[in-house]
Motif scaffolding. Structure first.
Motif, short mmCIF file in Angstrom:
data_model
loop_
_atom_site.label_atom_id
_atom_site.label_comp_id
_atom_site.label_asym_id
_atom_site.label_seq_id
_atom_site.Cartn_x
_atom_site.Cartn_y
_atom_site.Cartn_z
N ALA A 193 22.53 38.71 -5.09
CA ALA A 193 23.02 37.81 -5.66
C ALA A 193 22.89 38.25 -7.49
O ALA A 193 23.92 38.76 -7.75
CB ALA A 193 23.10 36.02 -5.68
N GLU A 194 21.46 37.97 -8.05
CA GLU A 194 21.19 38.15 -9.31
C GLU A 194 21.88 39.76 -10.05
O GLU A 194 21.92 39.82 -10.52
CB GLU A 194 19.90 37.65 -9.47
N GLY A 195 21.01 40.34 -8.43
CA GLY A 195 21.18 41.79 -8.99
C GLY A 195 23.22 41.78 -9.08
O GLY A 195 23.25 42.97 -10.04
N LEU A 196 23.23 41.50 -8.09
CA LEU A 196 24.88 42.05 -8.12
C LEU A 196 25.83 41.36 -9.68
O LEU A 196 26.64 41.54 -10.17
CB LEU A 196 25.76 41.62 -6.68
N VAL A 197 25.48 40.44 -9.55
CA VAL A 197 25.58 39.36 -10.81
C VAL A 197 26.05 39.92 -12.71
O VAL A 197 26.21 40.41 -13.30
CB VAL A 197 26.04 38.26 -11.16
N THR A 198 24.61 40.83 -12.56
CA THR A 198 23.99 41.58 -13.43
C THR A 198 24.93 42.80 -13.78
O THR A 198 25.34 43.03 -14.71
CB THR A 198 22.52 41.58 -13.30
N GLU A 199 25.08 43.35 -12.62
CA GLU A 199 26.09 44.95 -12.39
C GLU A 199 27.62 44.26 -12.70
O GLU A 199 27.74 45.20 -13.53
CB GLU A 199 25.78 45.61 -11.64
#
Length: 133
Positions: A104-110
């Protein structure tokens, strides 16, 4: 007589005076902060802290979902991605799984990084055309 926390007053003022694009950026940053705190809570075996922070991240994702303008095709795609993130957060909460939070964090960071770039480009365009940056 009430005592005001200057930091809280600054934060409140930042939200009330932010442009809509900057509010979205603040939401992404807040979501990332809560995911990070939830990961830390899992590692520390702090179930209550994990649950509270994942719920805060979910609330932000929900807010991002309801503010989408569904007249645009991209909004439908974003809604699906936000729903995916929300499901990862729910699953991470149930399973106490840091890896799910990291997905989830990876997508939100993108999304956050892309949004920052959009704001930067818009400011540059406004500056070039004589608008306020």
């Amino acid at each position: 007589m009430s005592v005001h926390n200057p930091y809280q007053m600054y934060q409140d003022n930042s939200v009330f005076t932010a442009a809509p694009g900057e509010l979205t950026l603040m939401l992404y940053n807040g979501c990332l902060k809560f995911i990070s705190q939830a990961k830390k809570s899992i590692l520390e075996k702090n179930i209550e802290g994990k649950h509270i922070n994942i719920n805060k991240a979910q609330n932000i994702i929900s807010e991002l979902m309801v503010t989408l303008n569904m007249d645009y095709a991209i909004s439908k795609e974003m809604r699906n991605l936000y729903d995916f993130i929300n499901r990862k957060l729910i699953e991470a909460n149930i399973k106490n799984d840091v890896k799910l939070l990291e997905e989830a964090e990876g997508l939100v960071t993108e999304f956050r990084d892309t949004w920052k770039e959009v704001i930067r480009i818009n400011r540059a365009k406004q500056f070039k055309t004589g608008g306020l940056a």
